[in-house]
Design an enzyme around this catalytic site. Structure first.
Site, short mmCIF file in Angstrom:
data_model
loop_
_atom_site.label_atom_id
_atom_site.label_comp_id
_atom_site.label_asym_id
_atom_site.label_seq_id
_atom_site.Cartn_x
_atom_site.Cartn_y
_atom_site.Cartn_z
N GLU A 109 2.98 -3.28 -7.15
CA GLU A 109 3.99 -2.36 -7.73
C GLU A 109 4.10 -1.21 -6.76
O GLU A 109 3.24 -0.33 -6.72
CB GLU A 109 3.53 -1.87 -9.10
CG GLU A 109 3.37 -2.97 -10.15
CD GLU A 109 4.70 -3.50 -10.68
OE1 GLU A 109 5.76 -2.92 -10.37
OE2 GLU A 109 4.68 -4.51 -11.39
N GLU A 140 11.43 8.16 -0.49
CA GLU A 140 11.11 8.53 -1.86
C GLU A 140 10.86 10.05 -1.89
O GLU A 140 9.99 10.53 -1.16
CB GLU A 140 9.81 7.80 -2.23
CG GLU A 140 9.85 7.09 -3.51
CD GLU A 140 8.53 6.39 -3.82
OE1 GLU A 140 7.66 6.24 -2.94
OE2 GLU A 140 8.38 5.99 -4.97
N GLY A 192 1.05 1.58 -5.94
CA GLY A 192 1.00 2.71 -5.02
C GLY A 192 2.12 2.61 -4.01
O GLY A 192 3.15 1.99 -4.27
N SER A 193 1.89 3.20 -2.87
CA SER A 193 2.96 3.28 -1.87
C SER A 193 3.16 1.93 -1.17
O SER A 193 2.23 1.12 -1.07
CB SER A 193 2.60 4.34 -0.84
OG SER A 193 1.40 4.00 -0.19
N CYS A 213 7.69 6.29 -9.61
CA CYS A 213 8.32 5.26 -8.77
C CYS A 213 9.71 4.94 -9.31
O CYS A 213 10.58 4.51 -8.57
CB CYS A 213 7.46 4.02 -8.75
SG CYS A 213 7.04 3.46 -10.40
N LYS A 246 -10.29 0.76 -9.41
CA LYS A 246 -10.47 1.92 -8.53
C LYS A 246 -9.28 2.85 -8.73
O LYS A 246 -8.19 2.62 -8.20
CB LYS A 246 -10.53 1.47 -7.07
CG LYS A 246 -11.06 2.56 -6.17
CD LYS A 246 -10.42 2.56 -4.81
CE LYS A 246 -9.04 3.14 -4.79
NZ LYS A 246 -8.89 4.53 -5.18
N PRO A 247 -9.47 3.91 -9.52
CA PRO A 247 -8.36 4.85 -9.72
C PRO A 247 -8.17 5.72 -8.48
O PRO A 247 -9.02 5.74 -7.59
CB PRO A 247 -8.84 5.71 -10.89
CG PRO A 247 -10.33 5.65 -10.85
CD PRO A 247 -10.68 4.31 -10.26
N ARG A 304 -1.91 -0.72 -17.91
CA ARG A 304 -0.92 -1.75 -17.57
C ARG A 304 -1.57 -2.89 -16.78
O ARG A 304 -1.03 -3.98 -16.70
CB ARG A 304 0.20 -1.08 -16.76
CG ARG A 304 1.53 -1.77 -16.86
CD ARG A 304 2.64 -0.88 -16.37
NE ARG A 304 2.75 -0.84 -14.93
CZ ARG A 304 3.76 -0.25 -14.28
NH1 ARG A 304 4.72 0.35 -14.96
NH2 ARG A 304 3.81 -0.25 -12.97
P1 NAD Z 1 -1.09 5.49 -2.38
O1 NAD Z 1 -0.57 4.21 -1.86
O2 NAD Z 1 -1.42 6.56 -1.42
O3 NAD Z 1 -2.40 5.25 -3.23
C1 NAD Z 1 -2.45 4.34 -4.30
C2 NAD Z 1 -3.89 3.91 -4.51
O4 NAD Z 1 -4.34 3.20 -3.36
C3 NAD Z 1 -4.88 5.05 -4.70
O5 NAD Z 1 -5.87 4.63 -5.61
C4 NAD Z 1 -5.47 5.22 -3.32
O6 NAD Z 1 -6.77 5.78 -3.34
C5 NAD Z 1 -5.54 3.78 -2.85
N1 NAD Z 1 -5.50 3.58 -1.40
C6 NAD Z 1 -4.90 4.34 -0.46
N2 NAD Z 1 -5.07 3.79 0.76
C7 NAD Z 1 -5.78 2.65 0.58
C8 NAD Z 1 -6.26 1.63 1.44
N3 NAD Z 1 -6.02 1.67 2.75
N4 NAD Z 1 -6.96 0.60 0.91
C9 NAD Z 1 -7.18 0.53 -0.42
N5 NAD Z 1 -6.76 1.47 -1.29
C10 NAD Z 1 -6.06 2.51 -0.80
O7 NAD Z 1 -0.01 5.97 -3.46
P2 NAD Z 1 -0.06 7.27 -4.37
O8 NAD Z 1 0.33 8.42 -3.52
O9 NAD Z 1 -1.33 7.35 -5.15
O10 NAD Z 1 1.09 6.94 -5.42
C11 NAD Z 1 2.43 7.17 -5.17
C12 NAD Z 1 3.14 5.90 -4.79
O11 NAD Z 1 2.93 4.92 -5.81
C13 NAD Z 1 4.63 6.06 -4.70
O12 NAD Z 1 5.11 5.37 -3.57
C14 NAD Z 1 5.14 5.42 -5.97
O13 NAD Z 1 6.45 4.95 -5.91
C15 NAD Z 1 4.16 4.33 -6.17
N6 NAD Z 1 4.14 3.90 -7.56
C16 NAD Z 1 4.68 2.69 -7.87
C17 NAD Z 1 4.71 2.28 -9.18
C18 NAD Z 1 5.30 0.95 -9.55
O14 NAD Z 1 5.03 0.50 -10.63
N7 NAD Z 1 6.10 0.33 -8.69
C19 NAD Z 1 4.17 3.07 -10.19
C20 NAD Z 1 3.62 4.31 -9.84
C21 NAD Z 1 3.61 4.70 -8.51
#
Ligand code: NAD
Length: 491
Positions: free
Chosen positions: A260, A391, A238-239, A294, A184-185, A169
């Site tokens: 997102e 969430e 992410g979050s 999400c 960066k996954p 995406r």
């Molecule tokens: P997360 O925010 O913990 O991590 C997401 C990504 O960010 C990972 O690759 C992680 O390694 C990286 N990351 C974490 N801290 C970081 C920092 N300080 N600097 C740079 N990168 C950092 O989220 P998660 O637990 O992997 O995913 C779940 C969250 O993602 C939920 O809140 C969910 O709602 C959200 N999400 C949103 C969508 C959307 O399209 N809106 C889609 C999928 C998931």
């Protein structure tokens, strides 16, 4: 490899970083391990990038930027299109790989291959539709040209819950627009992105256009990239908490950002709804990806006249769900991603029960190896319960009754999030009122799943900025230039 074994597949997945078209170990030789959440076992050891690797990846993306931007759109699109075709041939491998590293049931992993693949196909088509405008200025003294140009090198950061789709995406629109990327996954699920890039390479991807960093120190590695003036865009999924930090960091460099972020989706069932459809939609909106989406419905806001019947029907369905490893036949509920996720779901359920909600089924961690939580239904959730604010990210369906439309809208909008809402009603005017009144970027009107590569995905409020997919998606990676020229007919 239609009948590939788990061991064979894992052997084919690269275990190094991908920088400037080469598979390379981390400069300091560090590694990280990836686990199967259904068994807790290590399934692969891969490179763990540090700061120097991150900057090397950015160097490669910067070096490749001009040539990729100058590559004809049709050629850029064909790399994506060939990759889409290759993904169809390898759907078994990608589905199994996601089930192994993330835990989702295999049938859902196939669904993600289909969904994630569509971004490659959609943006292969959008690459050749980047257009502009030409017009006369209102004074008649000049001509105004509006053109679109690639933003420049991008950093893409993805979460663990949809390992393939979150990568395609972002990668597909960036490449279609003529941008190079560093991706960066998530540390928990990096294998799918490594395998995807191997596929893109076969699809004709030139060196440096996509670079992959797998790391256990995301903040340390991404910080210097975000601070580097050569980076022009950050796209994050992410979050909300991490997204807010990244927006702050991006301010320094005035980066374009797409965010997102988290959700807290309301699922409204009005008394006039087709209850069969509402139950079917509810089960899809809640239990897809074991609730780790999400877009997962977080709050089932149900009109009091049908609340008991709705609760009875969803509970009947949920008690029939099979819990197990995602690779086993018939499994509907796989593991949650880790221990923390199980603890969080349980804390939210116990808090709601402690404040007066009723447990209809589930309500405990499953007593077996792996990180499983029982599919759970609770009803009569009281105002003030944490489960209404946070969430859940787990297989917990919580029901809140409401009296009238005003009440429903007030409860639905009472959250800082605004990603998606779901509404079940047979009253057309009411459905239209909900489109206008619910504060979300997307809505399922008598539909429990809305995601589609051809549609703009994204949220309002704390759920984010920007849109992915649809005709909007490519514009996140384009900047608009306006040029004024003199009237060519003037003497
Ligand atoms: P997360 O925010 O913990 O991590 C997401 C990504 O960010 C990972 O690759 C992680 O390694 C990286 N990351 C974490 N801290 C970081 C920092 N300080 N600097 C740079 N990168 C950092 O989220 P998660 O637990 O992997 O995913 C779940 C969250 O993602 C939920 O809140 C969910 O709602 C959200 N999400 C949103 C969508 C959307 O399209 N809106 C889609 C999928 C998931």
């Amino acid at each position: 490899m239609a009948h590939v074994t788990e061991a064979e597949l894992l052997q084919h997945v690269p275990n190094e970083l991908y920088i400037n078209g080469e598979w390379v170990p981390a400069i300091d030789g560090k590694t990280l391990t990836v686990h199967d959440p259904a068994t807790g076992k290590v399934i692969k050891t891969i490179a763990d990038a540090g700061v120097a690797d991150g900057l090397a990846a950015l160097d490669a993306a910067v070096a490749a930027q001009d040539a990729w931007a100058a590559t004809p759109p049709r050629v850029r699109g064909e790399v994506l299109r060939r990759s889409f075709e290759l993904l169809q041939e390898r759907k078994h491998e990608f589905a199994l790989l996601m089930t192994l590293e993330m835990g989702k049931p295999l049938a859902e992993a196939y669904g993600e291959v289909a969904y994630g693949g569509e971004f490659l196909r959609w943006f292969s088509e959008e690459a050749v539709r980047i257009t502009g405008r030409y017009g006369t200025n209102p004074e008649g003294t000049g001509r105004m040209i509006v053109s679109q140009h690639p933003v420049g090198p991008c950093l893409l950061i993805t979460p663990w819950n949809f390992p393939l789709a979150m990568a395609t995406r972002k990668i597909a629109p960036a490449l279609a627009a003529g941008c190079t990327v560093v991706i960066k996954p998530a540390e928990l699920t990096p294998l799918t992105t490594l395998y995807l890039v191997k596929l893109l390479e076969e699809g004709g991807l030139p060196a440096g256009v996509v670079n992959v960093l797998t790391t256990s120190t995301s903040a340390d590695v991404s910080g210097p990239i975000i601070a580097d003036k050569r980076l022009r865009k950050l796209s994050f999924t992410g979050s909300t908490a991490v997204g807010q930090k990244l927006i702050q960091q991006s301010a320094q460099n005035v980066l374009r950002t797409s965010m997102e972020l988290g959700g807290n989706a309301p699922f409204l069932v009005f008394g006039d709804a087709d209850l069969d459809r509402a139950v079917e939609g509810a089960l899809a909106a809640k239990f897809r990806n074991v609730g780790q989406a999400c877009t997962a419905a977080n709050r089932f806001i149900v009109q009091a006249s049908v609340a008991d019947e709705f609760a009875r029907r969803v509970t009947d369905a949920v008690t029939g769900f099979t819990v197990g490893r995602g690779t086993e036949a018939g499994v509907k509920i796989g593991p949650l991603i880790n221990e923390d996720a199980v603890a969080k779901a349980d804390t939210l359920v116990q808090d709601a029960l402690g404040r007066g909600a009723t447990l209809l089924t589930g309500g405990h961690a499953v007593d077996r190896v792996g990180t499983f939580y029982e599919p759970t239904v609770i009803s009569g959730v009281q105002p003030g319960s944490d489960i209404l604010r946070e969430e859940i990210f787990g297989p917990v369906l919580s029901i809140i009754p409401f009296d009238d439309e005003e009440d429903a809208v007030r409860i639905a909008n009472d959250t800082e999030f605004g990603l998606v809402s779901y509404v079940y009603t047979q009253d057309l005017a009411r459905g239209q009122r909900m489109i206008e009144r619910l504060q979300t970027g997307m809505m399922g009107l008598n539909m429990g799943v809305v995601s589609n590569a051809a549609a703009p995905f994204g949220g309002v409020k704390h759920s984010g900025l920007g849109r992915e997919g649809g005709t909007e998606g490519i514009h996140e990676y384009l900047s608009t230039k306006y040029t004024l020229t003199p009237d060519p007919f003037a003497a």
